[in-house]
Design an enzyme around this catalytic site. Structure first.
Site, mmCIF file in Angstrom:
data_model
loop_
_atom_site.group_PDB
_atom_site.id
_atom_site.type_symbol
_atom_site.label_atom_id
_atom_site.label_comp_id
_atom_site.label_asym_id
_atom_site.label_seq_id
_atom_site.Cartn_x
_atom_site.Cartn_y
_atom_site.Cartn_z
ATOM 1 N N TYR A 67 0.864 -1.191 0.000
ATOM 2 C CA TYR A 67 0.000 0.000 0.000
ATOM 3 C C TYR A 67 0.891 1.229 0.000
ATOM 4 C CZ TYR A 67 0.849 -0.715 5.002
ATOM 5 O OH TYR A 67 1.450 -0.955 6.219
ATOM 6 N N HIS B 209 5.674 2.963 5.085
ATOM 7 C CA HIS B 209 5.731 2.119 6.279
ATOM 8 C C HIS B 209 7.012 1.299 6.248
ATOM 9 C CE1 HIS B 209 3.669 -0.164 3.123
ATOM 10 N NE2 HIS B 209 4.144 -1.269 3.682
ATOM 11 N N HIS C 211 9.106 -2.203 7.852
ATOM 12 C CA HIS C 211 8.952 -3.532 8.450
ATOM 13 C C HIS C 211 10.074 -3.802 9.452
ATOM 14 C CE1 HIS C 211 6.221 -4.808 5.039
ATOM 15 N NE2 HIS C 211 6.823 -3.748 4.535
#
Lengths: 290, 290
Positions: free
Chosen positions: B226, B230, B232
């Protein structure tokens, strides 16, 4: 069975290797050393409808269209596989013992002061590599050779690949040029060599295995397992050991990084994993770097 | 839930992705399209003694020192994890369908002329991300937050992690700043943000899970699933899906590349895998790039 120690486990594969003692009521043998391997079993499509109707379901979380549950299936639909090695010797125990890994952050200075002296002190033998390059060994396994002393290389299957299917294709290109220990030794002067390996390796694999470049993962390891420059060619869909971002460097990226910065790999900090029993890790520990 | 089709499964990972219909007795909605992900959970060391004493054991095979058994553990010791996507669109179904992958070579110009227009035309909804950032959903799952609008982020467990053992620790840091689609959107002006996520993410994981930075793999995906930035955080020893060199970019490398070249990710060619049914792959094909 009394478990005494978890030797290793995999959260991804849902298994666990356990050391312990077995008492056998049939043979009256007590406290025998054993290794027990526990593994969850794959989900079976035929059991799905019984699984959904016959299990207890508990909601965990809900957000928009996503929700998660915990499912408690009836025991007969959710078996585990148990493998017992008994009596187990020290060798069995070692075989199943996991070595923990640690990520090391190696600056250019760390390479000069810690890694390079360690590699040189170990004087790993490269004779087996030279035997391949000089056709004294494994000559019949060579798939392609460019004999040029500067930009040439030999291409041959990795031992992990049985060559029976391309799904797990794994080839290694070993360069003829001696003295390049690893990624750290590369500068822009090696671009013709790297481009040649990239180009001719891909062409050979296309001709011989009908796999286009878009099905290949082409990369170097850092740290490598031996200090003579070599390049890995694996099938993209095959999760080859060592293809994780913490150890692998795409050859395409390496070429590009050297094009824009001739000393990229001489000056940048590199990250890599080391196993707990690796002597190099001890050196980094002694230097207070971990 | 009525299953209609297995989209994909993995015998190695003991999971299964299933398409089907859901009837919700609370909302009276019937026959809604859904994707259900079933996955067995990792074996937990703390439950071993109860597991061995409280399960039914059946001998399968015995040969010399090796023997295998089938174990039927009590349901509460052997849960499965269920993730439901409902209502599921065609896109969700496609996402979980097993597909061949192809490696794409995306130049900076390809990004501008092919990838960016495609992403914008798809207008993927980011509502669920904003729900998290605004505490409208999953607020109780947030492990840490730095509320700063420029360099802040929330840290929460990935859906794939059940939080019962750190072996497969998987956390996601979602930045508060909106509008950074991916790695391609990063320049040196984002260094304070990236360094803050790296530093505070590692500190939080050390405090909460006692895992030092040397046990973590911290990375971005390109392409991401998406288009809101972000990061991880996964346990180093855990081979998390998508941690391969073809898709993952270590945050440490990203920071370093931006430090030495502010436009590194705006100007370099990037490689990534795309599944056969991905619309973006079609665009690259149409442009004659594959």
């Amino acid at each position: 069975f009394k478990s005494s120690k978890v030797l290793s486990d995999s959260a991804r594969e849902k298994n666990m290797f356990i050391q312990g003692k077995v008492n056998d009521i049939n043979t009256q043998l007590v406290d025998q050393d054993a290794v027990v391997i526990l593994e969850k079993t794959p989900i079976i499509e035929d059991t799905l409808s019984e699984l959904f109707s016959g299990s207890r379901l508990t909601l965990d979380m809900k957000n928009d269209i996503y929700s998660t549950y915990r499912l408690q299936p009836p025991p007969h639909l959710n078996e585990m596989k148990v493998t017992v090695v008994c009596p187990a010797t020290e060798k069995h125990v070692k075989k199943y013992q996991r070595q923990e890994s640690y990520l090391v952050e190696e600056t250019a200075e760390d390479y000069r002061s810690i890694t390079l002296p360690y590699i040189e002190s170990q004087s790993f033998s490269l004779q087996w590599v030279y035997n391949i390059l000089e056709k004294k060994a494994e000559a019949d396994r060579i798939i392609y050779e460019d004999p040029d002393p500067d930009v040439g290389f030999v291409l041959l299957p990795d031992f992990k690949w049985n060559q029976k299917q391309v799904d797990d294709l794994y080839l290694i290109a070993i360069v003829h040029q001696k003295g390049i220990k690893s990624l750290r030794g590369l500068t822009s002067e090696h671009l013709p060599l790297l481009k040649n390996v990239f180009q001719k390796g891909k062409e050979t694999i296309m001709q011989k295995y009908k796999l286009p470049a878009s099905k290949l993962r082409v990369y170097l390891h850092y740290q490598p397992s031996y200090y003579h420059l070599h390049v890995h060619f694996t099938m993209l869909g095959y999760e080859a050991p060592g293809c994780g971002v913490e150890r692998a460097h795409l050859l395409g990226d390496v070429i590009q990084n050297l094009q824009s910065n001739p000393d990229y790999y001489k000056s940048h900090t590199l990250y890599f994993p080391l196993r707990a029993d690796d002597g190099l890790l001890t050196k980094f520990r002694e230097a207070g770097k971990i």
